[in-house]
Motif scaffolding. Structure first.
Motif, mmCIF file in Angstrom:
data_model
loop_
_atom_site.group_PDB
_atom_site.id
_atom_site.type_symbol
_atom_site.label_atom_id
_atom_site.label_comp_id
_atom_site.label_asym_id
_atom_site.label_seq_id
_atom_site.Cartn_x
_atom_site.Cartn_y
_atom_site.Cartn_z
ATOM 1 N N LEU A 135 -10.799 16.613 2.619
ATOM 2 C CA LEU A 135 -11.112 16.585 1.197
ATOM 3 C C LEU A 135 -11.696 15.225 0.832
ATOM 4 N N ALA A 136 -12.970 15.220 0.474
ATOM 5 C CA ALA A 136 -13.665 13.964 0.186
ATOM 6 C C ALA A 136 -13.525 13.592 -1.284
ATOM 7 N N GLY A 137 -13.402 12.294 -1.526
ATOM 8 C CA GLY A 137 -13.300 11.815 -2.901
ATOM 9 C C GLY A 137 -13.437 10.311 -2.966
ATOM 10 N N THR A 138 -12.812 9.721 -3.962
ATOM 11 C CA THR A 138 -12.894 8.278 -4.196
ATOM 12 C C THR A 138 -11.497 7.720 -4.425
ATOM 13 N N VAL A 139 -11.208 6.584 -3.801
ATOM 14 C CA VAL A 139 -9.907 5.940 -4.001
ATOM 15 C C VAL A 139 -9.793 5.533 -5.469
ATOM 16 N N THR A 140 -8.773 6.049 -6.129
ATOM 17 C CA THR A 140 -8.592 5.736 -7.539
ATOM 18 C C THR A 140 -7.390 4.824 -7.793
ATOM 19 N N ARG A 141 -6.470 4.771 -6.795
ATOM 20 C CA ARG A 141 -5.299 3.914 -6.950
ATOM 21 C C ARG A 141 -4.797 3.514 -5.590
ATOM 22 N N LEU A 142 -4.348 2.283 -5.450
ATOM 23 C CA LEU A 142 -3.824 1.770 -4.188
ATOM 24 C C LEU A 142 -2.626 0.883 -4.498
ATOM 25 N N THR A 143 -1.465 1.297 -3.978
ATOM 26 C CA THR A 143 -0.233 0.551 -4.234
ATOM 27 C C THR A 143 0.364 0.088 -2.917
ATOM 28 N N ARG A 144 0.401 -1.216 -2.712
ATOM 29 C CA ARG A 144 0.928 -1.776 -1.468
ATOM 30 C C ARG A 144 2.443 -1.947 -1.542
ATOM 31 N N GLY A 145 3.083 -1.693 -0.403
ATOM 32 C CA GLY A 145 4.496 -1.988 -0.249
ATOM 33 C C GLY A 145 4.672 -3.065 0.794
ATOM 34 N N ALA A 146 5.904 -3.212 1.299
ATOM 35 C CA ALA A 146 6.158 -4.245 2.297
ATOM 36 C C ALA A 146 5.415 -3.963 3.596
ATOM 37 N N VAL A 147 5.358 -2.703 3.996
ATOM 38 C CA VAL A 147 4.712 -2.313 5.254
ATOM 39 C C VAL A 147 3.587 -1.316 5.021
ATOM 40 N N ASN A 148 3.867 -0.324 4.169
ATOM 41 C CA ASN A 148 2.902 0.739 3.928
ATOM 42 C C ASN A 148 2.325 0.670 2.526
ATOM 43 N N ALA A 149 1.258 1.407 2.329
ATOM 44 C CA ALA A 149 0.619 1.489 1.021
ATOM 45 C C ALA A 149 0.398 2.955 0.667
ATOM 46 N N GLU A 150 0.444 3.256 -0.622
ATOM 47 C CA GLU A 150 0.102 4.596 -1.084
ATOM 48 C C GLU A 150 -1.334 4.566 -1.584
ATOM 49 N N VAL A 151 -2.151 5.446 -1.034
ATOM 50 C CA VAL A 151 -3.556 5.541 -1.411
ATOM 51 C C VAL A 151 -3.767 6.882 -2.094
ATOM 52 N N VAL A 152 -4.260 6.842 -3.332
ATOM 53 C CA VAL A 152 -4.523 8.068 -4.076
ATOM 54 C C VAL A 152 -6.027 8.280 -4.145
ATOM 55 N N ILE A 153 -6.480 9.427 -3.655
ATOM 56 C CA ILE A 153 -7.902 9.762 -3.622
ATOM 57 C C ILE A 153 -8.175 10.833 -4.671
ATOM 58 N N ALA A 154 -9.083 10.532 -5.597
ATOM 59 C CA ALA A 154 -9.466 11.489 -6.628
ATOM 60 C C ALA A 154 -10.530 12.424 -6.082
ATOM 61 N N LEU A 155 -10.330 13.727 -6.298
ATOM 62 C CA LEU A 155 -11.266 14.743 -5.834
ATOM 63 C C LEU A 155 -12.112 15.237 -7.002
ATOM 64 N N GLY A 156 -13.259 15.787 -6.699
ATOM 65 C CA GLY A 156 -14.070 16.388 -7.739
ATOM 66 C C GLY A 156 -13.319 17.538 -8.373
ATOM 67 N N GLY A 157 -13.361 17.651 -9.688
ATOM 68 C CA GLY A 157 -12.638 18.714 -10.370
ATOM 69 C C GLY A 157 -11.311 18.282 -10.937
ATOM 70 N N GLY A 158 -10.915 17.033 -10.716
ATOM 71 C CA GLY A 158 -9.710 16.504 -11.338
ATOM 72 C C GLY A 158 -8.485 16.422 -10.464
ATOM 73 N N GLY A 159 -8.505 16.969 -9.245
ATOM 74 C CA GLY A 159 -7.343 16.896 -8.362
ATOM 75 C C GLY A 159 -7.242 15.548 -7.669
ATOM 76 N N THR A 160 -6.114 15.300 -7.052
ATOM 77 C CA THR A 160 -5.887 14.074 -6.295
ATOM 78 C C THR A 160 -5.108 14.382 -5.028
ATOM 79 N N VAL A 161 -5.263 13.515 -4.039
ATOM 80 C CA VAL A 161 -4.484 13.588 -2.805
ATOM 81 C C VAL A 161 -3.905 12.205 -2.552
ATOM 82 N N ALA A 162 -2.614 12.140 -2.264
ATOM 83 C CA ALA A 162 -1.953 10.873 -1.970
ATOM 84 C C ALA A 162 -1.676 10.771 -0.478
#
Length: 268
Positions: free
Chosen positions: A207-234
């Motif tokens: 699922l292709a999209g654009t990174v809309t949010r990136l939250t770093r933690g101590a080791v890992n980060a959560e990357v949220v990708i916005a998809l066309g049509g309003g959906g997101t994938v984390a």
């Protein structure tokens, strides 16, 4: 007989195929966002963390099948977050429904006086899951196999998700074209890829999209990708991967996950 006064109460929420789209808390977040124009201020107003507020918005956008909230960047005011016309309409309609519900409860309480001991209260079981990614869609194709079946479903925005489930699961869930289903994918099962042109992968879901949010933690980060049509994938990736891929808000990226990583559920 207990002569203490017993009052009937209740709350209103909206569901899409059995999954909660929004209740007083979620719609209250949308209303606060319309008032404040800032997700940070809105989250504080309703008592949520910034991360929890965005997770609630992501879920509402996905389940609604269209954006209720949009984030803008740049401009004179430096960007911000606002409700779409559909989101504003939802807040307005929910306020009207809540008032009607309140009036109904008042009438019900007047009619229920003296018969409270004969009233049984029931609650409906609602699906709860730890999976970060939750999509609602419709089965478009079922490809039978000797042991496992391939299930293809359409989700909002014209995207599709493919899942591999056992034949028994296909039968138990009555999976067939036209059947409405939930697709659940853990964020740890999602791989983030950039500049993937010409790359061939065995993973069925891309699922292709654009990174809309990136939250770093101590080791890992959560990357949220916005998809066309309003959906997101984390996706949950290491901080090292974030640096290696040069991930940042606005970066074009693709969420990749195996069909076997998709869990399917159906509304009751």
């Amino acid at each position: 007989m207990d002569d203490r006064h017993i009052a009937l109460g209740g709350t209103v929420w909206m569901t899409v195929g059995g999954e909660q789209l929004g209740g007083t808390n979620r719609v209250g977040l949308l209303a606060a966002l319309a008032q404040c124009g800032s997700i940070t201020a809105a989250a504080k107003q309703v008592g949520l963390s910034y991360k929890a507020a965005w997770e609630a918005i992501d879920t509402m956008n996905n389940l609604a099948g269209e954006p209720l909230v949009q984030r803008s960047t740049g401009g004179k005011g430096g960007g911000g977050t606002r409700l779409t016309a559909r989101g504003a309409q939802l807040v307005e309609n929910f306020a009207m429904i809540e008032q009607l519900h309140h009036d109904f409860l008042e009438r019900l309480n007047r009619q229920a006086e003296g018969v409270a001991d004969d009233v049984s209260l029931f609650s409906r079981f609602r699906m709860r899951t730890s999976a970060r990614n939750q999509f609602f869609g419709t089965v478009t194709r079922v490809v039978p196999g000797a042991v496992n079946d391939e299930i293809e479903l359409a989700i909002a925005g014209g995207h599709k998700i493919v899942a591999i489930v056992t034949r028994e699961s296909t039968d138990n869930l009555a999976l067939a074209p036209g059947r409405q289903v939930f697709a659940l994918i853990k964020s740890s099962s999602v791989i983030v890829m950039t500049a993937g042109e010409g790359v061939r992968l065995s993973a069925r879901n891309q699922l292709a999209g654009t990174v809309t949010r990136l939250t770093r933690g101590a080791v890992n980060a959560e990357v949220v990708i916005a998809l066309g049509g309003g959906g997101t994938v984390a996706a949950t990736v290491t901080n090292e991967s974030v640096d290696t891929l040069a991930l940042a808000e606005g970066t074009a990226a693709t969420a990749v996950f195996k069909a076997s990583s998709v869990i399917l559920g159906v509304p009751e």
